[in-house]
Design a protein around this motif. Structure first.
Motif, mmCIF file in Angstrom:
data_model
loop_
_atom_site.group_PDB
_atom_site.id
_atom_site.type_symbol
_atom_site.label_atom_id
_atom_site.label_comp_id
_atom_site.label_asym_id
_atom_site.label_seq_id
_atom_site.Cartn_x
_atom_site.Cartn_y
_atom_site.Cartn_z
ATOM 1 N N GLU A 184 73.689 -31.563 1.736
ATOM 2 C CA GLU A 184 73.950 -32.988 1.913
ATOM 3 C C GLU A 184 75.351 -33.378 1.451
ATOM 4 O OE1 GLU A 184 69.898 -31.816 0.898
ATOM 5 O OE2 GLU A 184 71.656 -31.840 -0.391
ATOM 6 N N SER B 47 62.518 -20.805 -0.831
ATOM 7 C CA SER B 47 61.638 -21.846 -1.368
ATOM 8 C C SER B 47 61.928 -22.120 -2.841
ATOM 9 C CB SER B 47 60.171 -21.470 -1.174
ATOM 10 O OG SER B 47 59.846 -20.321 -1.930
ATOM 11 N N ALA C 88 65.065 -24.476 -2.841
ATOM 12 C CA ALA C 88 65.042 -25.611 -1.915
ATOM 13 C C ALA C 88 65.330 -26.938 -2.597
ATOM 14 C CB ALA C 88 63.695 -25.673 -1.188
ATOM 15 N N SER C 89 64.944 -27.105 -3.855
ATOM 16 C CA SER C 89 65.159 -28.365 -4.581
ATOM 17 C C SER C 89 66.206 -28.211 -5.680
ATOM 18 C CB SER C 89 63.832 -28.858 -5.173
ATOM 19 O OG SER C 89 62.940 -29.185 -4.139
ATOM 20 N N ARG D 289 70.550 -27.909 -6.268
ATOM 21 C CA ARG D 289 71.846 -28.124 -5.634
ATOM 22 C C ARG D 289 72.957 -27.893 -6.649
ATOM 23 N NH1 ARG D 289 68.860 -28.016 -2.025
ATOM 24 N NH2 ARG D 289 68.685 -29.383 -0.216
ATOM 25 N N SER E 93 60.819 -30.897 -6.672
ATOM 26 C CA SER E 93 60.365 -31.384 -5.370
ATOM 27 C C SER E 93 61.540 -32.002 -4.619
ATOM 28 C CB SER E 93 59.273 -32.440 -5.543
ATOM 29 O OG SER E 93 59.833 -33.626 -6.090
ATOM 30 N N PRO E 94 61.438 -32.123 -3.313
ATOM 31 C CA PRO E 94 62.492 -32.791 -2.536
ATOM 32 C C PRO E 94 62.697 -34.245 -2.971
ATOM 33 C CG PRO E 94 61.047 -31.560 -1.072
ATOM 34 C CD PRO E 94 60.415 -31.540 -2.436
ATOM 35 N N GLU E 95 61.621 -34.918 -3.373
ATOM 36 C CA GLU E 95 61.733 -36.304 -3.826
ATOM 37 C C GLU E 95 62.525 -36.395 -5.131
ATOM 38 O OE1 GLU E 95 58.485 -35.609 -1.141
ATOM 39 O OE2 GLU E 95 58.684 -34.801 -3.172
ATOM 40 N N LEU F 147 64.681 -34.192 -6.165
ATOM 41 C CA LEU F 147 66.049 -33.816 -5.824
ATOM 42 C C LEU F 147 66.819 -35.033 -5.324
ATOM 43 C CD1 LEU F 147 68.351 -31.790 -5.290
ATOM 44 C CD2 LEU F 147 67.305 -31.369 -3.055
ATOM 45 N N ALA F 148 66.248 -35.770 -4.389
ATOM 46 C CA ALA F 148 66.909 -36.962 -3.843
ATOM 47 C C ALA F 148 67.165 -37.986 -4.940
ATOM 48 C CB ALA F 148 66.065 -37.566 -2.724
#
Length: 159
Positions: free
Chosen positions: A84, A106, A109-110, A112, A132-134, A136-137
């Protein structure tokens, strides 16, 4: 394929696991201010030319690691791992999925990593570790709002 980490990643990892790190509430903090709602607490380690900050939850479910340094971390991030776009302390950046030896996709994945030049002779290396992706965001948004001016002033003054 074996991944070789640059010295700055290894130094940051080692510094942030050293016992006796200063807790944010025990001393004046040079790390960026965190919103109270984040559930994160800074741990700080500083020396000539660098400031290492680790914000983590009590249960270690998520963390933001920050290395402010007066030396270019010389971290080679592969364009193929670019994820991103984002912002850190007012500077645009690209987040990258880290390459971790022995870990499948996997497992990273979360996570960066990013490097930003903040000014002449001032760099930030940011590492996010979420479950989790949430999360991470959420941490990427938080990183975008951090103001590292106190930390960069420390790099210049040494105090």
């Amino acid at each position: 394929m074996k991944t070789i980490y640059p010295l700055s990643v290894l130094v940051l990892s080692a510094l942030l696991t050293v016992p006796g790190m200063v807790k944010a509430q025990q001393a004046p903090v040079r790390c960026p201010v965190l919103p109270a709602s984040s559930g994160l607490q800074w741990e700080e380690r500083a020396n000539t030319g660098f400031l290492a900050c680790k914000a983590r939850t009590e249960d270690d479910s998520k963390s933001v690691n920050l290395l402010l340094t007066s030396r270019d971390p010389d971290l080679r991030l592969s364009r193929s791992r670019r994820a991103e776009q984002g912002v850190f302390s007012g500077q645009p950046l690209h987040w990258y999925v880290p390459e971790l030896a022995g870990q499948d996709e996997s497992a990273v994945a979360s996570k960066r990593i990013a490097v930003v030049e903040l000014g002449k002779g001032q760099y930030a290396q940011i590492w996010i570790d979420a479950k989790s992706p949430e999360a991470l965001a959420e941490l990427q948004t938080l990183a975008g709002k951090l103001d590292v001016s106190t930390g960069t002033a420390y790099l210049v003054s040494g105090n």
